[in-house]
Scaffold this active site. Structure first.
Site, PDB file in Angstrom:
ATOM      1  N   SER A  10       0.835  -1.186   0.000  1.00  0.00           N
ATOM      2  CA  SER A  10       0.000   0.000   0.000  1.00  0.00           C
ATOM      3  C   SER A  10       0.871   1.237   0.000  1.00  0.00           C
ATOM      4  O   SER A  10       1.990   1.226   0.480  1.00  0.00           O
ATOM      5  CB  SER A  10      -0.892   0.017   1.243  1.00  0.00           C
ATOM      6  OG  SER A  10      -0.093   0.172   2.385  1.00  0.00           O
ATOM      7  N   MET A  86      -4.185  -1.314  -3.416  1.00  0.00           N
ATOM      8  CA  MET A  86      -4.210  -2.608  -2.714  1.00  0.00           C
ATOM      9  C   MET A  86      -3.559  -2.451  -1.345  1.00  0.00           C
ATOM     10  O   MET A  86      -2.348  -2.603  -1.187  1.00  0.00           O
ATOM     11  CB  MET A  86      -3.479  -3.653  -3.565  1.00  0.00           C
ATOM     12  CG  MET A  86      -4.095  -3.799  -4.949  1.00  0.00           C
ATOM     13  SD  MET A  86      -3.138  -4.862  -6.071  1.00  0.00           S
ATOM     14  CE  MET A  86      -1.716  -3.822  -6.410  1.00  0.00           C
ATOM     15  N   ASP A  87      -4.355  -2.179  -0.348  1.00  0.00           N
ATOM     16  CA  ASP A  87      -3.857  -1.795   0.971  1.00  0.00           C
ATOM     17  C   ASP A  87      -4.182  -2.878   1.994  1.00  0.00           C
ATOM     18  O   ASP A  87      -5.241  -3.498   1.940  1.00  0.00           O
ATOM     19  CB  ASP A  87      -4.511  -0.466   1.381  1.00  0.00           C
ATOM     20  CG  ASP A  87      -3.820   0.176   2.570  1.00  0.00           C
ATOM     21  OD1 ASP A  87      -2.698  -0.237   2.904  1.00  0.00           O
ATOM     22  OD2 ASP A  87      -4.410   1.091   3.169  1.00  0.00           O
ATOM     23  N   GLY A  88      -3.282  -3.069   2.953  1.00  0.00           N
ATOM     24  CA  GLY A  88      -3.564  -3.959   4.076  1.00  0.00           C
ATOM     25  C   GLY A  88      -2.730  -5.220   4.133  1.00  0.00           C
ATOM     26  O   GLY A  88      -2.988  -6.087   4.977  1.00  0.00           O
TER      27      GLY A  88
END
Length: 311
Positions: A10, A86-88
């Site tokens: 991210s 696209m985070d996490g």
């Protein structure tokens, strides 16, 4: 099917941790179980209303020759260009007590799933924020891990990209990448440039602010060289100089960001002017078909007016 850059990180800022380690982890825990989503598949009998590629609707029990759409989705209202933040990945690994690298490894499954869905649904362009300009300030071990992963993955997946008819385009400030990676990107883009299926745009060493600045610099040089006049500068000219000039559809219709964060983090700032935004609560490695179809359904329920009146 997809090279390993899909283990993207991210674009938020990272802080060092004494637990920070990178290594290959063959025992990555699977994402949280989810209910089985409606499958996009060919079938001899349809059990819900479906939409054929030619736009005709068939009811229950009708034979189906083409891939079917889940109930509630309309092919004519499908976004042409979807962008992903696209985070996490890190949080996913920490929750499970795993090395940070395992979160990136788990993330590859999510991107593979989304890419496959885009191909089946006829989405033309998928842009993914893989590595931001700000990510260079992350720990050196993490940066080296991701660059090596990107390079190795592109080499390993070339055959799959060609078989799946996927065109690869990489945008961002490539001057900061290693010479070997720059050469590999050039070869990959050249090898896949005639593919006419999904276009996968991978943003590496990218920032939306940088994109606008470099476009203005190119335009300024044209003015200096007498090729254009200042009055010739307009939105269309700037569009031509942005890095997304590599695609027929430079403006995303839908942006999806995972992990519950409500920001776009310097991604495609100019291009997102009229993009519909969808913020998913799932961490990226947990994001799959169910969540992607939910985002598409939300998109199709919105009215896009582009600043015009709602008649």
């Amino acid at each position: 099917m997809l090279f390993s850059l899909s283990l993207s990180i991210s674009p938020t800022t990272l802080t060092s941790s004494p637990r920070f380690k990178f290594h290959s982890c063959p025992h990555v825990l699977p994402p949280t179980p989810k209910p089985p989503p409606p499958r996009l598949r060919a079938s001899s009998q349809a059990h819900h209303v479906i939409l054929h590629d030619n736009g005709t609707v068939a009811g229950a029990g009708a034979p189906v020759e083409e891939n079917i759409l889940p109930a509630g989705l309309r092919r004519e209202s499908m976004p042409r260009h979807v962008a992903l933040v696209m985070d996490g990945n890190r949080r996913w690994a920490r929750i499970r007590g795993l090395p940070v690298g395992s979160g990136y490894e788990a993330g590859v499954r999510s991107l593979r799933s989304v890419v496959e869905l885009c191909c089946k649904l006829g989405i033309r362009v998928l842009s993914v924020f893989a590595f931001s300009s700000e990510n260079w300030f992350r720990p050196q071990a993490e940066v080296e891990f991701l660059m090596e992963l990107f390079e190795r993955g592109m080499r390993d997946e070339m055959g799959s990209l060609l078989r799946e008819n996927i065109r690869i385009s990489v945008i961002g400030d490539s001057s900061k990448l290693s010479r070997s990676l720059q050469e590999l990107i050039t070869r990959t883009e050249e090898t896949t440039k005639t593919n006419c299926g999904l276009q996968l745009i991978v943003a590496v060493s990218y920032s939306g602010q940088y994109d606008i600045v470099q476009a203005c610099q190119k335009i300024a040089l044209k003015v200096k060289d007498g090729l254009i006049e200042p009055n010739d500068i307009n939105e269309s000219l700037i569009k031509q100089e942005l890095e997304t000039n590599c695609t027929e559809f430079p403006y995303p219709d839908l942006l999806i960001r995972t992990s519950g964060e409500l920001r776009i983090s310097n991604f495609l700032l100019w291009q997102l002017a009229y993009t519909e935004l969808f913020f998913a609560q799932s961490l990226w490695p947990d994001f799959g078909e169910v969540e992607f179809l939910e985002a598409l359904q939300a998109f199709q329920q919105r009215q896009r007016r582009y600043g015009g009146r709602d008649f």
